[in-house]
Write a protein that holds these residues in place. Sequence first.
Motif, PDB file in Angstrom:
ATOM      1  N   PHE A   1      -3.789  -5.050  10.604  1.00  0.00           N
ATOM      2  CA  PHE A   1      -3.135  -3.839  10.706  1.00  0.00           C
ATOM      3  C   PHE A   1      -3.218  -3.101  12.041  1.00  0.00           C
ATOM      4  CE2 PHE A   1      -3.263  -3.800   6.363  1.00  0.00           C
ATOM      5  CZ  PHE A   1      -1.854  -3.339   5.755  1.00  0.00           C
ATOM      6  N   ILE A   2      -2.470  -2.581  12.717  1.00  0.00           N
ATOM      7  CA  ILE A   2      -2.339  -1.972  14.067  1.00  0.00           C
ATOM      8  C   ILE A   2      -1.732  -0.505  13.566  1.00  0.00           C
ATOM      9  CG2 ILE A   2      -1.524  -2.162  16.447  1.00  0.00           C
ATOM     10  CD1 ILE A   2      -3.524  -4.440  15.922  1.00  0.00           C
ATOM     11  N   GLY A   3      -2.570   0.380  14.171  1.00  0.00           N
ATOM     12  CA  GLY A   3      -2.282   1.714  14.322  1.00  0.00           C
ATOM     13  C   GLY A   3      -3.359   2.864  14.412  1.00  0.00           C
ATOM     14  N   THR A   4      -3.119   3.847  15.005  1.00  0.00           N
ATOM     15  CA  THR A   4      -4.288   5.001  15.224  1.00  0.00           C
ATOM     16  C   THR A   4      -3.886   6.242  14.389  1.00  0.00           C
ATOM     17  OG1 THR A   4      -3.318   5.586  17.096  1.00  0.00           O
ATOM     18  CG2 THR A   4      -4.980   3.977  17.394  1.00  0.00           C
ATOM     19  N   SER A   5      -2.649   6.355  13.745  1.00  0.00           N
ATOM     20  CA  SER A   5      -2.224   7.475  13.292  1.00  0.00           C
ATOM     21  C   SER A   5      -2.978   8.132  11.905  1.00  0.00           C
ATOM     22  CB  SER A   5      -0.655   7.290  12.742  1.00  0.00           C
ATOM     23  OG  SER A   5      -0.804   6.272  11.617  1.00  0.00           O
ATOM     24  N   ARG A   6      -3.080   9.193  11.507  1.00  0.00           N
ATOM     25  CA  ARG A   6      -3.930   9.738  10.717  1.00  0.00           C
ATOM     26  C   ARG A   6      -3.546   8.981   9.331  1.00  0.00           C
ATOM     27  NH1 ARG A   6      -3.503  15.845   9.540  1.00  0.00           N
ATOM     28  NH2 ARG A   6      -5.183  15.144   8.275  1.00  0.00           N
ATOM     29  N   ILE A   7      -2.237   8.664   9.020  1.00  0.00           N
ATOM     30  CA  ILE A   7      -2.025   8.013   7.803  1.00  0.00           C
ATOM     31  C   ILE A   7      -2.557   6.526   7.797  1.00  0.00           C
ATOM     32  CG2 ILE A   7       0.282   6.947   8.563  1.00  0.00           C
ATOM     33  CD1 ILE A   7       1.459   7.695   5.906  1.00  0.00           C
TER      34      ILE A   7
ATOM     35  N   GLY B   1       5.516  -0.551  -1.183  1.00  0.00           N
ATOM     36  CA  GLY B   1       5.939  -0.217  -0.056  1.00  0.00           C
ATOM     37  C   GLY B   1       7.215  -1.021   0.307  1.00  0.00           C
ATOM     38  N   GLU B   2       7.864  -0.485   1.206  1.00  0.00           N
ATOM     39  CA  GLU B   2       9.121  -1.066   1.757  1.00  0.00           C
ATOM     40  C   GLU B   2       8.974  -2.477   2.207  1.00  0.00           C
ATOM     41  OE1 GLU B   2      11.336   1.383   4.406  1.00  0.00           O
ATOM     42  OE2 GLU B   2      11.398   3.006   3.069  1.00  0.00           O
ATOM     43  N   SER B   3       9.927  -3.349   2.417  1.00  0.00           N
ATOM     44  CA  SER B   3       9.840  -4.827   3.027  1.00  0.00           C
ATOM     45  C   SER B   3       9.333  -4.727   4.629  1.00  0.00           C
ATOM     46  CB  SER B   3      11.088  -5.492   2.868  1.00  0.00           C
ATOM     47  OG  SER B   3      11.065  -6.650   3.514  1.00  0.00           O
ATOM     48  N   GLY B   4       8.302  -5.674   4.701  1.00  0.00           N
ATOM     49  CA  GLY B   4       7.906  -5.499   6.408  1.00  0.00           C
ATOM     50  C   GLY B   4       6.675  -4.606   6.522  1.00  0.00           C
ATOM     51  N   THR B   5       6.181  -3.735   5.541  1.00  0.00           N
ATOM     52  CA  THR B   5       5.228  -3.083   5.848  1.00  0.00           C
ATOM     53  C   THR B   5       3.846  -3.488   5.632  1.00  0.00           C
ATOM     54  OG1 THR B   5       5.328  -2.167   3.462  1.00  0.00           O
ATOM     55  CG2 THR B   5       6.502  -0.878   5.266  1.00  0.00           C
ATOM     56  N   GLY B   6       3.738  -4.723   5.227  1.00  0.00           N
ATOM     57  CA  GLY B   6       2.458  -5.460   5.204  1.00  0.00           C
ATOM     58  C   GLY B   6       1.780  -5.523   3.814  1.00  0.00           C
ATOM     59  N   LYS B   7       2.479  -5.672   3.025  1.00  0.00           N
ATOM     60  CA  LYS B   7       1.963  -5.890   1.569  1.00  0.00           C
ATOM     61  C   LYS B   7       0.863  -7.138   1.383  1.00  0.00           C
ATOM     62  CE  LYS B   7       5.915  -5.339  -0.378  1.00  0.00           C
ATOM     63  NZ  LYS B   7       6.459  -4.786   0.872  1.00  0.00           N
ATOM     64  N   GLU B   8       1.196  -8.234   2.141  1.00  0.00           N
ATOM     65  CA  GLU B   8       0.582  -9.485   2.031  1.00  0.00           C
ATOM     66  C   GLU B   8      -0.923  -9.016   2.725  1.00  0.00           C
ATOM     67  OE1 GLU B   8       0.563 -14.155   3.078  1.00  0.00           O
ATOM     68  OE2 GLU B   8       2.347 -12.992   2.949  1.00  0.00           O
ATOM     69  N   LEU B   9      -0.754  -8.386   4.253  1.00  0.00           N
ATOM     70  CA  LEU B   9      -1.743  -8.300   4.821  1.00  0.00           C
ATOM     71  C   LEU B   9      -2.731  -7.265   4.260  1.00  0.00           C
ATOM     72  CD1 LEU B   9      -2.331  -8.960   7.906  1.00  0.00           C
ATOM     73  CD2 LEU B   9      -1.396  -6.688   8.526  1.00  0.00           C
ATOM     74  N   THR B  10      -2.287  -6.398   3.251  1.00  0.00           N
ATOM     75  CA  THR B  10      -3.168  -5.330   2.500  1.00  0.00           C
ATOM     76  C   THR B  10      -3.851  -6.431   1.290  1.00  0.00           C
ATOM     77  OG1 THR B  10      -1.592  -3.639   2.745  1.00  0.00           O
ATOM     78  CG2 THR B  10      -3.117  -3.639   0.961  1.00  0.00           C
ATOM     79  N   ALA B  11      -3.312  -7.210   0.897  1.00  0.00           N
ATOM     80  CA  ALA B  11      -4.002  -8.254  -0.094  1.00  0.00           C
ATOM     81  C   ALA B  11      -5.000  -8.895   0.707  1.00  0.00           C
ATOM     82  CB  ALA B  11      -3.025  -9.192  -0.695  1.00  0.00           C
ATOM     83  N   GLU B  12      -4.894  -9.638   1.741  1.00  0.00           N
ATOM     84  CA  GLU B  12      -5.845 -10.055   2.598  1.00  0.00           C
ATOM     85  C   GLU B  12      -7.088  -9.021   2.870  1.00  0.00           C
ATOM     86  OE1 GLU B  12      -3.600 -11.560   5.811  1.00  0.00           O
ATOM     87  OE2 GLU B  12      -2.756 -13.201   4.654  1.00  0.00           O
ATOM     88  N   ALA B  13      -6.745  -7.942   3.347  1.00  0.00           N
ATOM     89  CA  ALA B  13      -7.872  -7.005   3.492  1.00  0.00           C
ATOM     90  C   ALA B  13      -8.532  -6.691   2.428  1.00  0.00           C
ATOM     91  CB  ALA B  13      -7.138  -5.742   4.253  1.00  0.00           C
TER      92      ALA B  13
ATOM     93  N   GLU C   1      -3.065   2.356  -7.075  1.00  0.00           N
ATOM     94  CA  GLU C   1      -2.017   1.936  -6.211  1.00  0.00           C
ATOM     95  C   GLU C   1      -2.221   2.287  -4.898  1.00  0.00           C
ATOM     96  OE1 GLU C   1       2.819   3.164  -5.858  1.00  0.00           O
ATOM     97  OE2 GLU C   1       1.529   4.048  -7.446  1.00  0.00           O
ATOM     98  N   ILE C   2      -1.856   1.346  -3.887  1.00  0.00           N
ATOM     99  CA  ILE C   2      -2.016   1.649  -2.508  1.00  0.00           C
ATOM    100  C   ILE C   2      -0.413   1.556  -2.090  1.00  0.00           C
ATOM    101  CG2 ILE C   2      -2.610   0.743  -0.446  1.00  0.00           C
ATOM    102  CD1 ILE C   2      -5.246  -0.423  -1.652  1.00  0.00           C
ATOM    103  N   HIS C   3      -0.070   2.645  -1.349  1.00  0.00           N
ATOM    104  CA  HIS C   3       1.278   2.631  -1.018  1.00  0.00           C
ATOM    105  C   HIS C   3       1.352   2.484   0.604  1.00  0.00           C
ATOM    106  CE1 HIS C   3       5.459   3.761  -0.806  1.00  0.00           C
ATOM    107  NE2 HIS C   3       5.297   4.591   0.052  1.00  0.00           N
ATOM    108  N   LEU C   4       2.063   1.638   1.188  1.00  0.00           N
ATOM    109  CA  LEU C   4       2.297   1.631   2.520  1.00  0.00           C
ATOM    110  C   LEU C   4       3.233   2.215   2.994  1.00  0.00           C
ATOM    111  CD1 LEU C   4       1.474  -2.218   2.552  1.00  0.00           C
ATOM    112  CD2 LEU C   4      -0.081  -0.520   2.479  1.00  0.00           C
ATOM    113  N   PRO C   5       3.012   3.022   4.151  1.00  0.00           N
ATOM    114  CA  PRO C   5       4.014   3.976   4.826  1.00  0.00           C
ATOM    115  C   PRO C   5       4.998   3.137   5.702  1.00  0.00           C
ATOM    116  CG  PRO C   5       1.772   3.993   6.238  1.00  0.00           C
ATOM    117  CD  PRO C   5       1.556   3.113   5.043  1.00  0.00           C
ATOM    118  N   PRO C   6       6.323   3.399   5.610  1.00  0.00           N
ATOM    119  CA  PRO C   6       7.315   2.864   6.303  1.00  0.00           C
ATOM    120  C   PRO C   6       6.861   2.995   7.919  1.00  0.00           C
ATOM    121  CG  PRO C   6       8.277   4.569   5.454  1.00  0.00           C
ATOM    122  CD  PRO C   6       6.961   4.414   4.735  1.00  0.00           C
ATOM    123  N   LEU C   7       7.439   2.274   8.913  1.00  0.00           N
ATOM    124  CA  LEU C   7       7.170   2.458  10.355  1.00  0.00           C
ATOM    125  C   LEU C   7       7.635   3.780  10.823  1.00  0.00           C
ATOM    126  CD1 LEU C   7       5.905   1.250  12.690  1.00  0.00           C
ATOM    127  CD2 LEU C   7       7.761   0.018  13.146  1.00  0.00           C
TER     128      LEU C   7
END
Length: 592
Positions: free
Chosen positions: A274-280, A302-314, A439-445
């Motif tokens: 994951f890449i990002g420094t925001s609070r969310i 989460g929406e398509s392209g937000t990183g659900k597979e990346l979340t599973a790996e993490a 539940e882990i909800h991934l924020p849209p970009l």
Amino acid sequence: MSESHSDIHILIVDDEESIRFTFEMFLRREGYGFITTAATLDEALKAVEKENFDLVISDIVLANSSGTELLKYVRSKGQECPVVMITGFPNLNTAAEAVRYGAFDYIAKPVNKETLLRFVRQALKHWDLEREKRSLQQENEKYRRYLEVVFSSVSDAIVTVDEELNIVQLNETARRWFSEIEKAPVTSLKQLPGEMASACLQDAGKVIRDGQTVREHQVECHNNNGEKRMVSLTAAPLRDEIEELSGAVLVLRDITMGVPVEVQEGERTSFHGFIGTSRIMQGLYRLIENVGKVDTAVLVTGESGTGKELTAEALHLESLRRTMPLVKVDCASVPEDLLESELFGHRKGAFTGADRDRPGRLFQADHGTLFLDEIGDISPRMQLRLLRFLQEQTFTPVGQDSPIQVDVRVIAATNVDLHEKVRAGQFREDLYYRLKVVEIHLPPLRERRECIPLLVNHFLRRYAEKLGRNISSISDQSMQILSGYSWPGNVRELSHVIERGCVLCTGSTIQIEHLPQELVKRPVRDDIPAVVTTRPVVEYGENDVDTEKEQLLKTLGRAGGNKARAARMLGIDRSTLYRKLKRYRIVIDSLS
């Protein structure tokens, strides 16, 4: 009945029935809608347990007890509504005791209608003012905490100067940057050497001279060690409480490729891909860390392209199962008649074409993690089989009689509203809650736009290296377009856009001409409702539909309404196409 009176809840406590009846009658005729009466202290205490009152009217002297006991109990329960005490023997000691325990006031008997209603109005008005005061105090405190969090989370360098270009205030990042180019304490921009200081001096002078904001632009500068830094600089007027110009505020952001973004202590710019420094995103990183260590089922939404597979790996990497397999199954890409065999395996001869034993994905994931992507697309039969496995941790391969015991953690993901599918009878409620232990909800970009520059530079480095291109930056205008776009395809779409830009760029900087035209001409807007029905020939007003919807409509038209063919032409999965059609409310009812 007065609307302001109708929802007022009042408790009347008196051991004389005639007084309770009379008070209640007076109040109801005045329009007060919720009146509760109690004859004893016990009845009053039970009423206070059940309900929050806006006003309590109680006799001080009750049978075998005291109204003061009720007053103390009300305060102990945290109810701060006004309490009016009634007394037949008014004296200084009685009044002092009532006030000491927090009574609003006391009334001497006998109490006529006008006196009662006057005290009720005064008490309720006082209570309204007190609640309004507390609400304002809470809002002010909330706003103060919000500002503190905002300023404490800013990783950019912030500098304020007065009209003489003297430095008024620096945040920690700015102080650190300035110390890299000038070791001695700095009190004025005029004292600073180097390209960054020169740009700050020039922009601040322009702001103070013209009173206008100098928009974001990029500055290439070097520190004392000769290290290169690419800085994004914005300058704006600083005005006092009477809106007179008192100086300028400068905001500098490090956008150097390959240089970590400055962050507050304890914050991260990346986490398991994951890449990002925001609070969310900081909250998401912490949640994955905590949930990863707990061996329980997780539903990633989460929406398509937000990183659900990346979340599973993490989650897998943060778990105790990290050394065991992480097995992934895309439920939407496997035909329904093969998904059962894919998950549970089969024995030779179980069906036509089963020429050998095949272990299923569940068996392969034993002691590890199974990731089920697009779980919302599985059939009712598969929902039942998966539920039984989650309940028993056993399964039976197709064509076999004896069950197999495994130890598997299941992580499921979906970009549809499973709860809505449960309500519609399309997904089992018991399975839904089995999967959604956490539940882990991934924020849209679009909800973390501050991460876009960091993501852009990340993908820029990746594809420049992959393609062997000497691309080191992106223009201000291009970054502005990327930051203003709503990204319906989220991070995946951004990645593709940057890869395309790197393919087309022949110089060192990605420019507007290297971006897709649908981004350049008009960014997708989320506030435009989509109600268009697809037909053979459709005329659209320029402001009626966004570019992605236009692309879908044109492609579907070229495909003759065949969604599978349209998905292939667009280079996306059919499930992704279906979601886009649903998002834009496109109904295919007559395509030639």
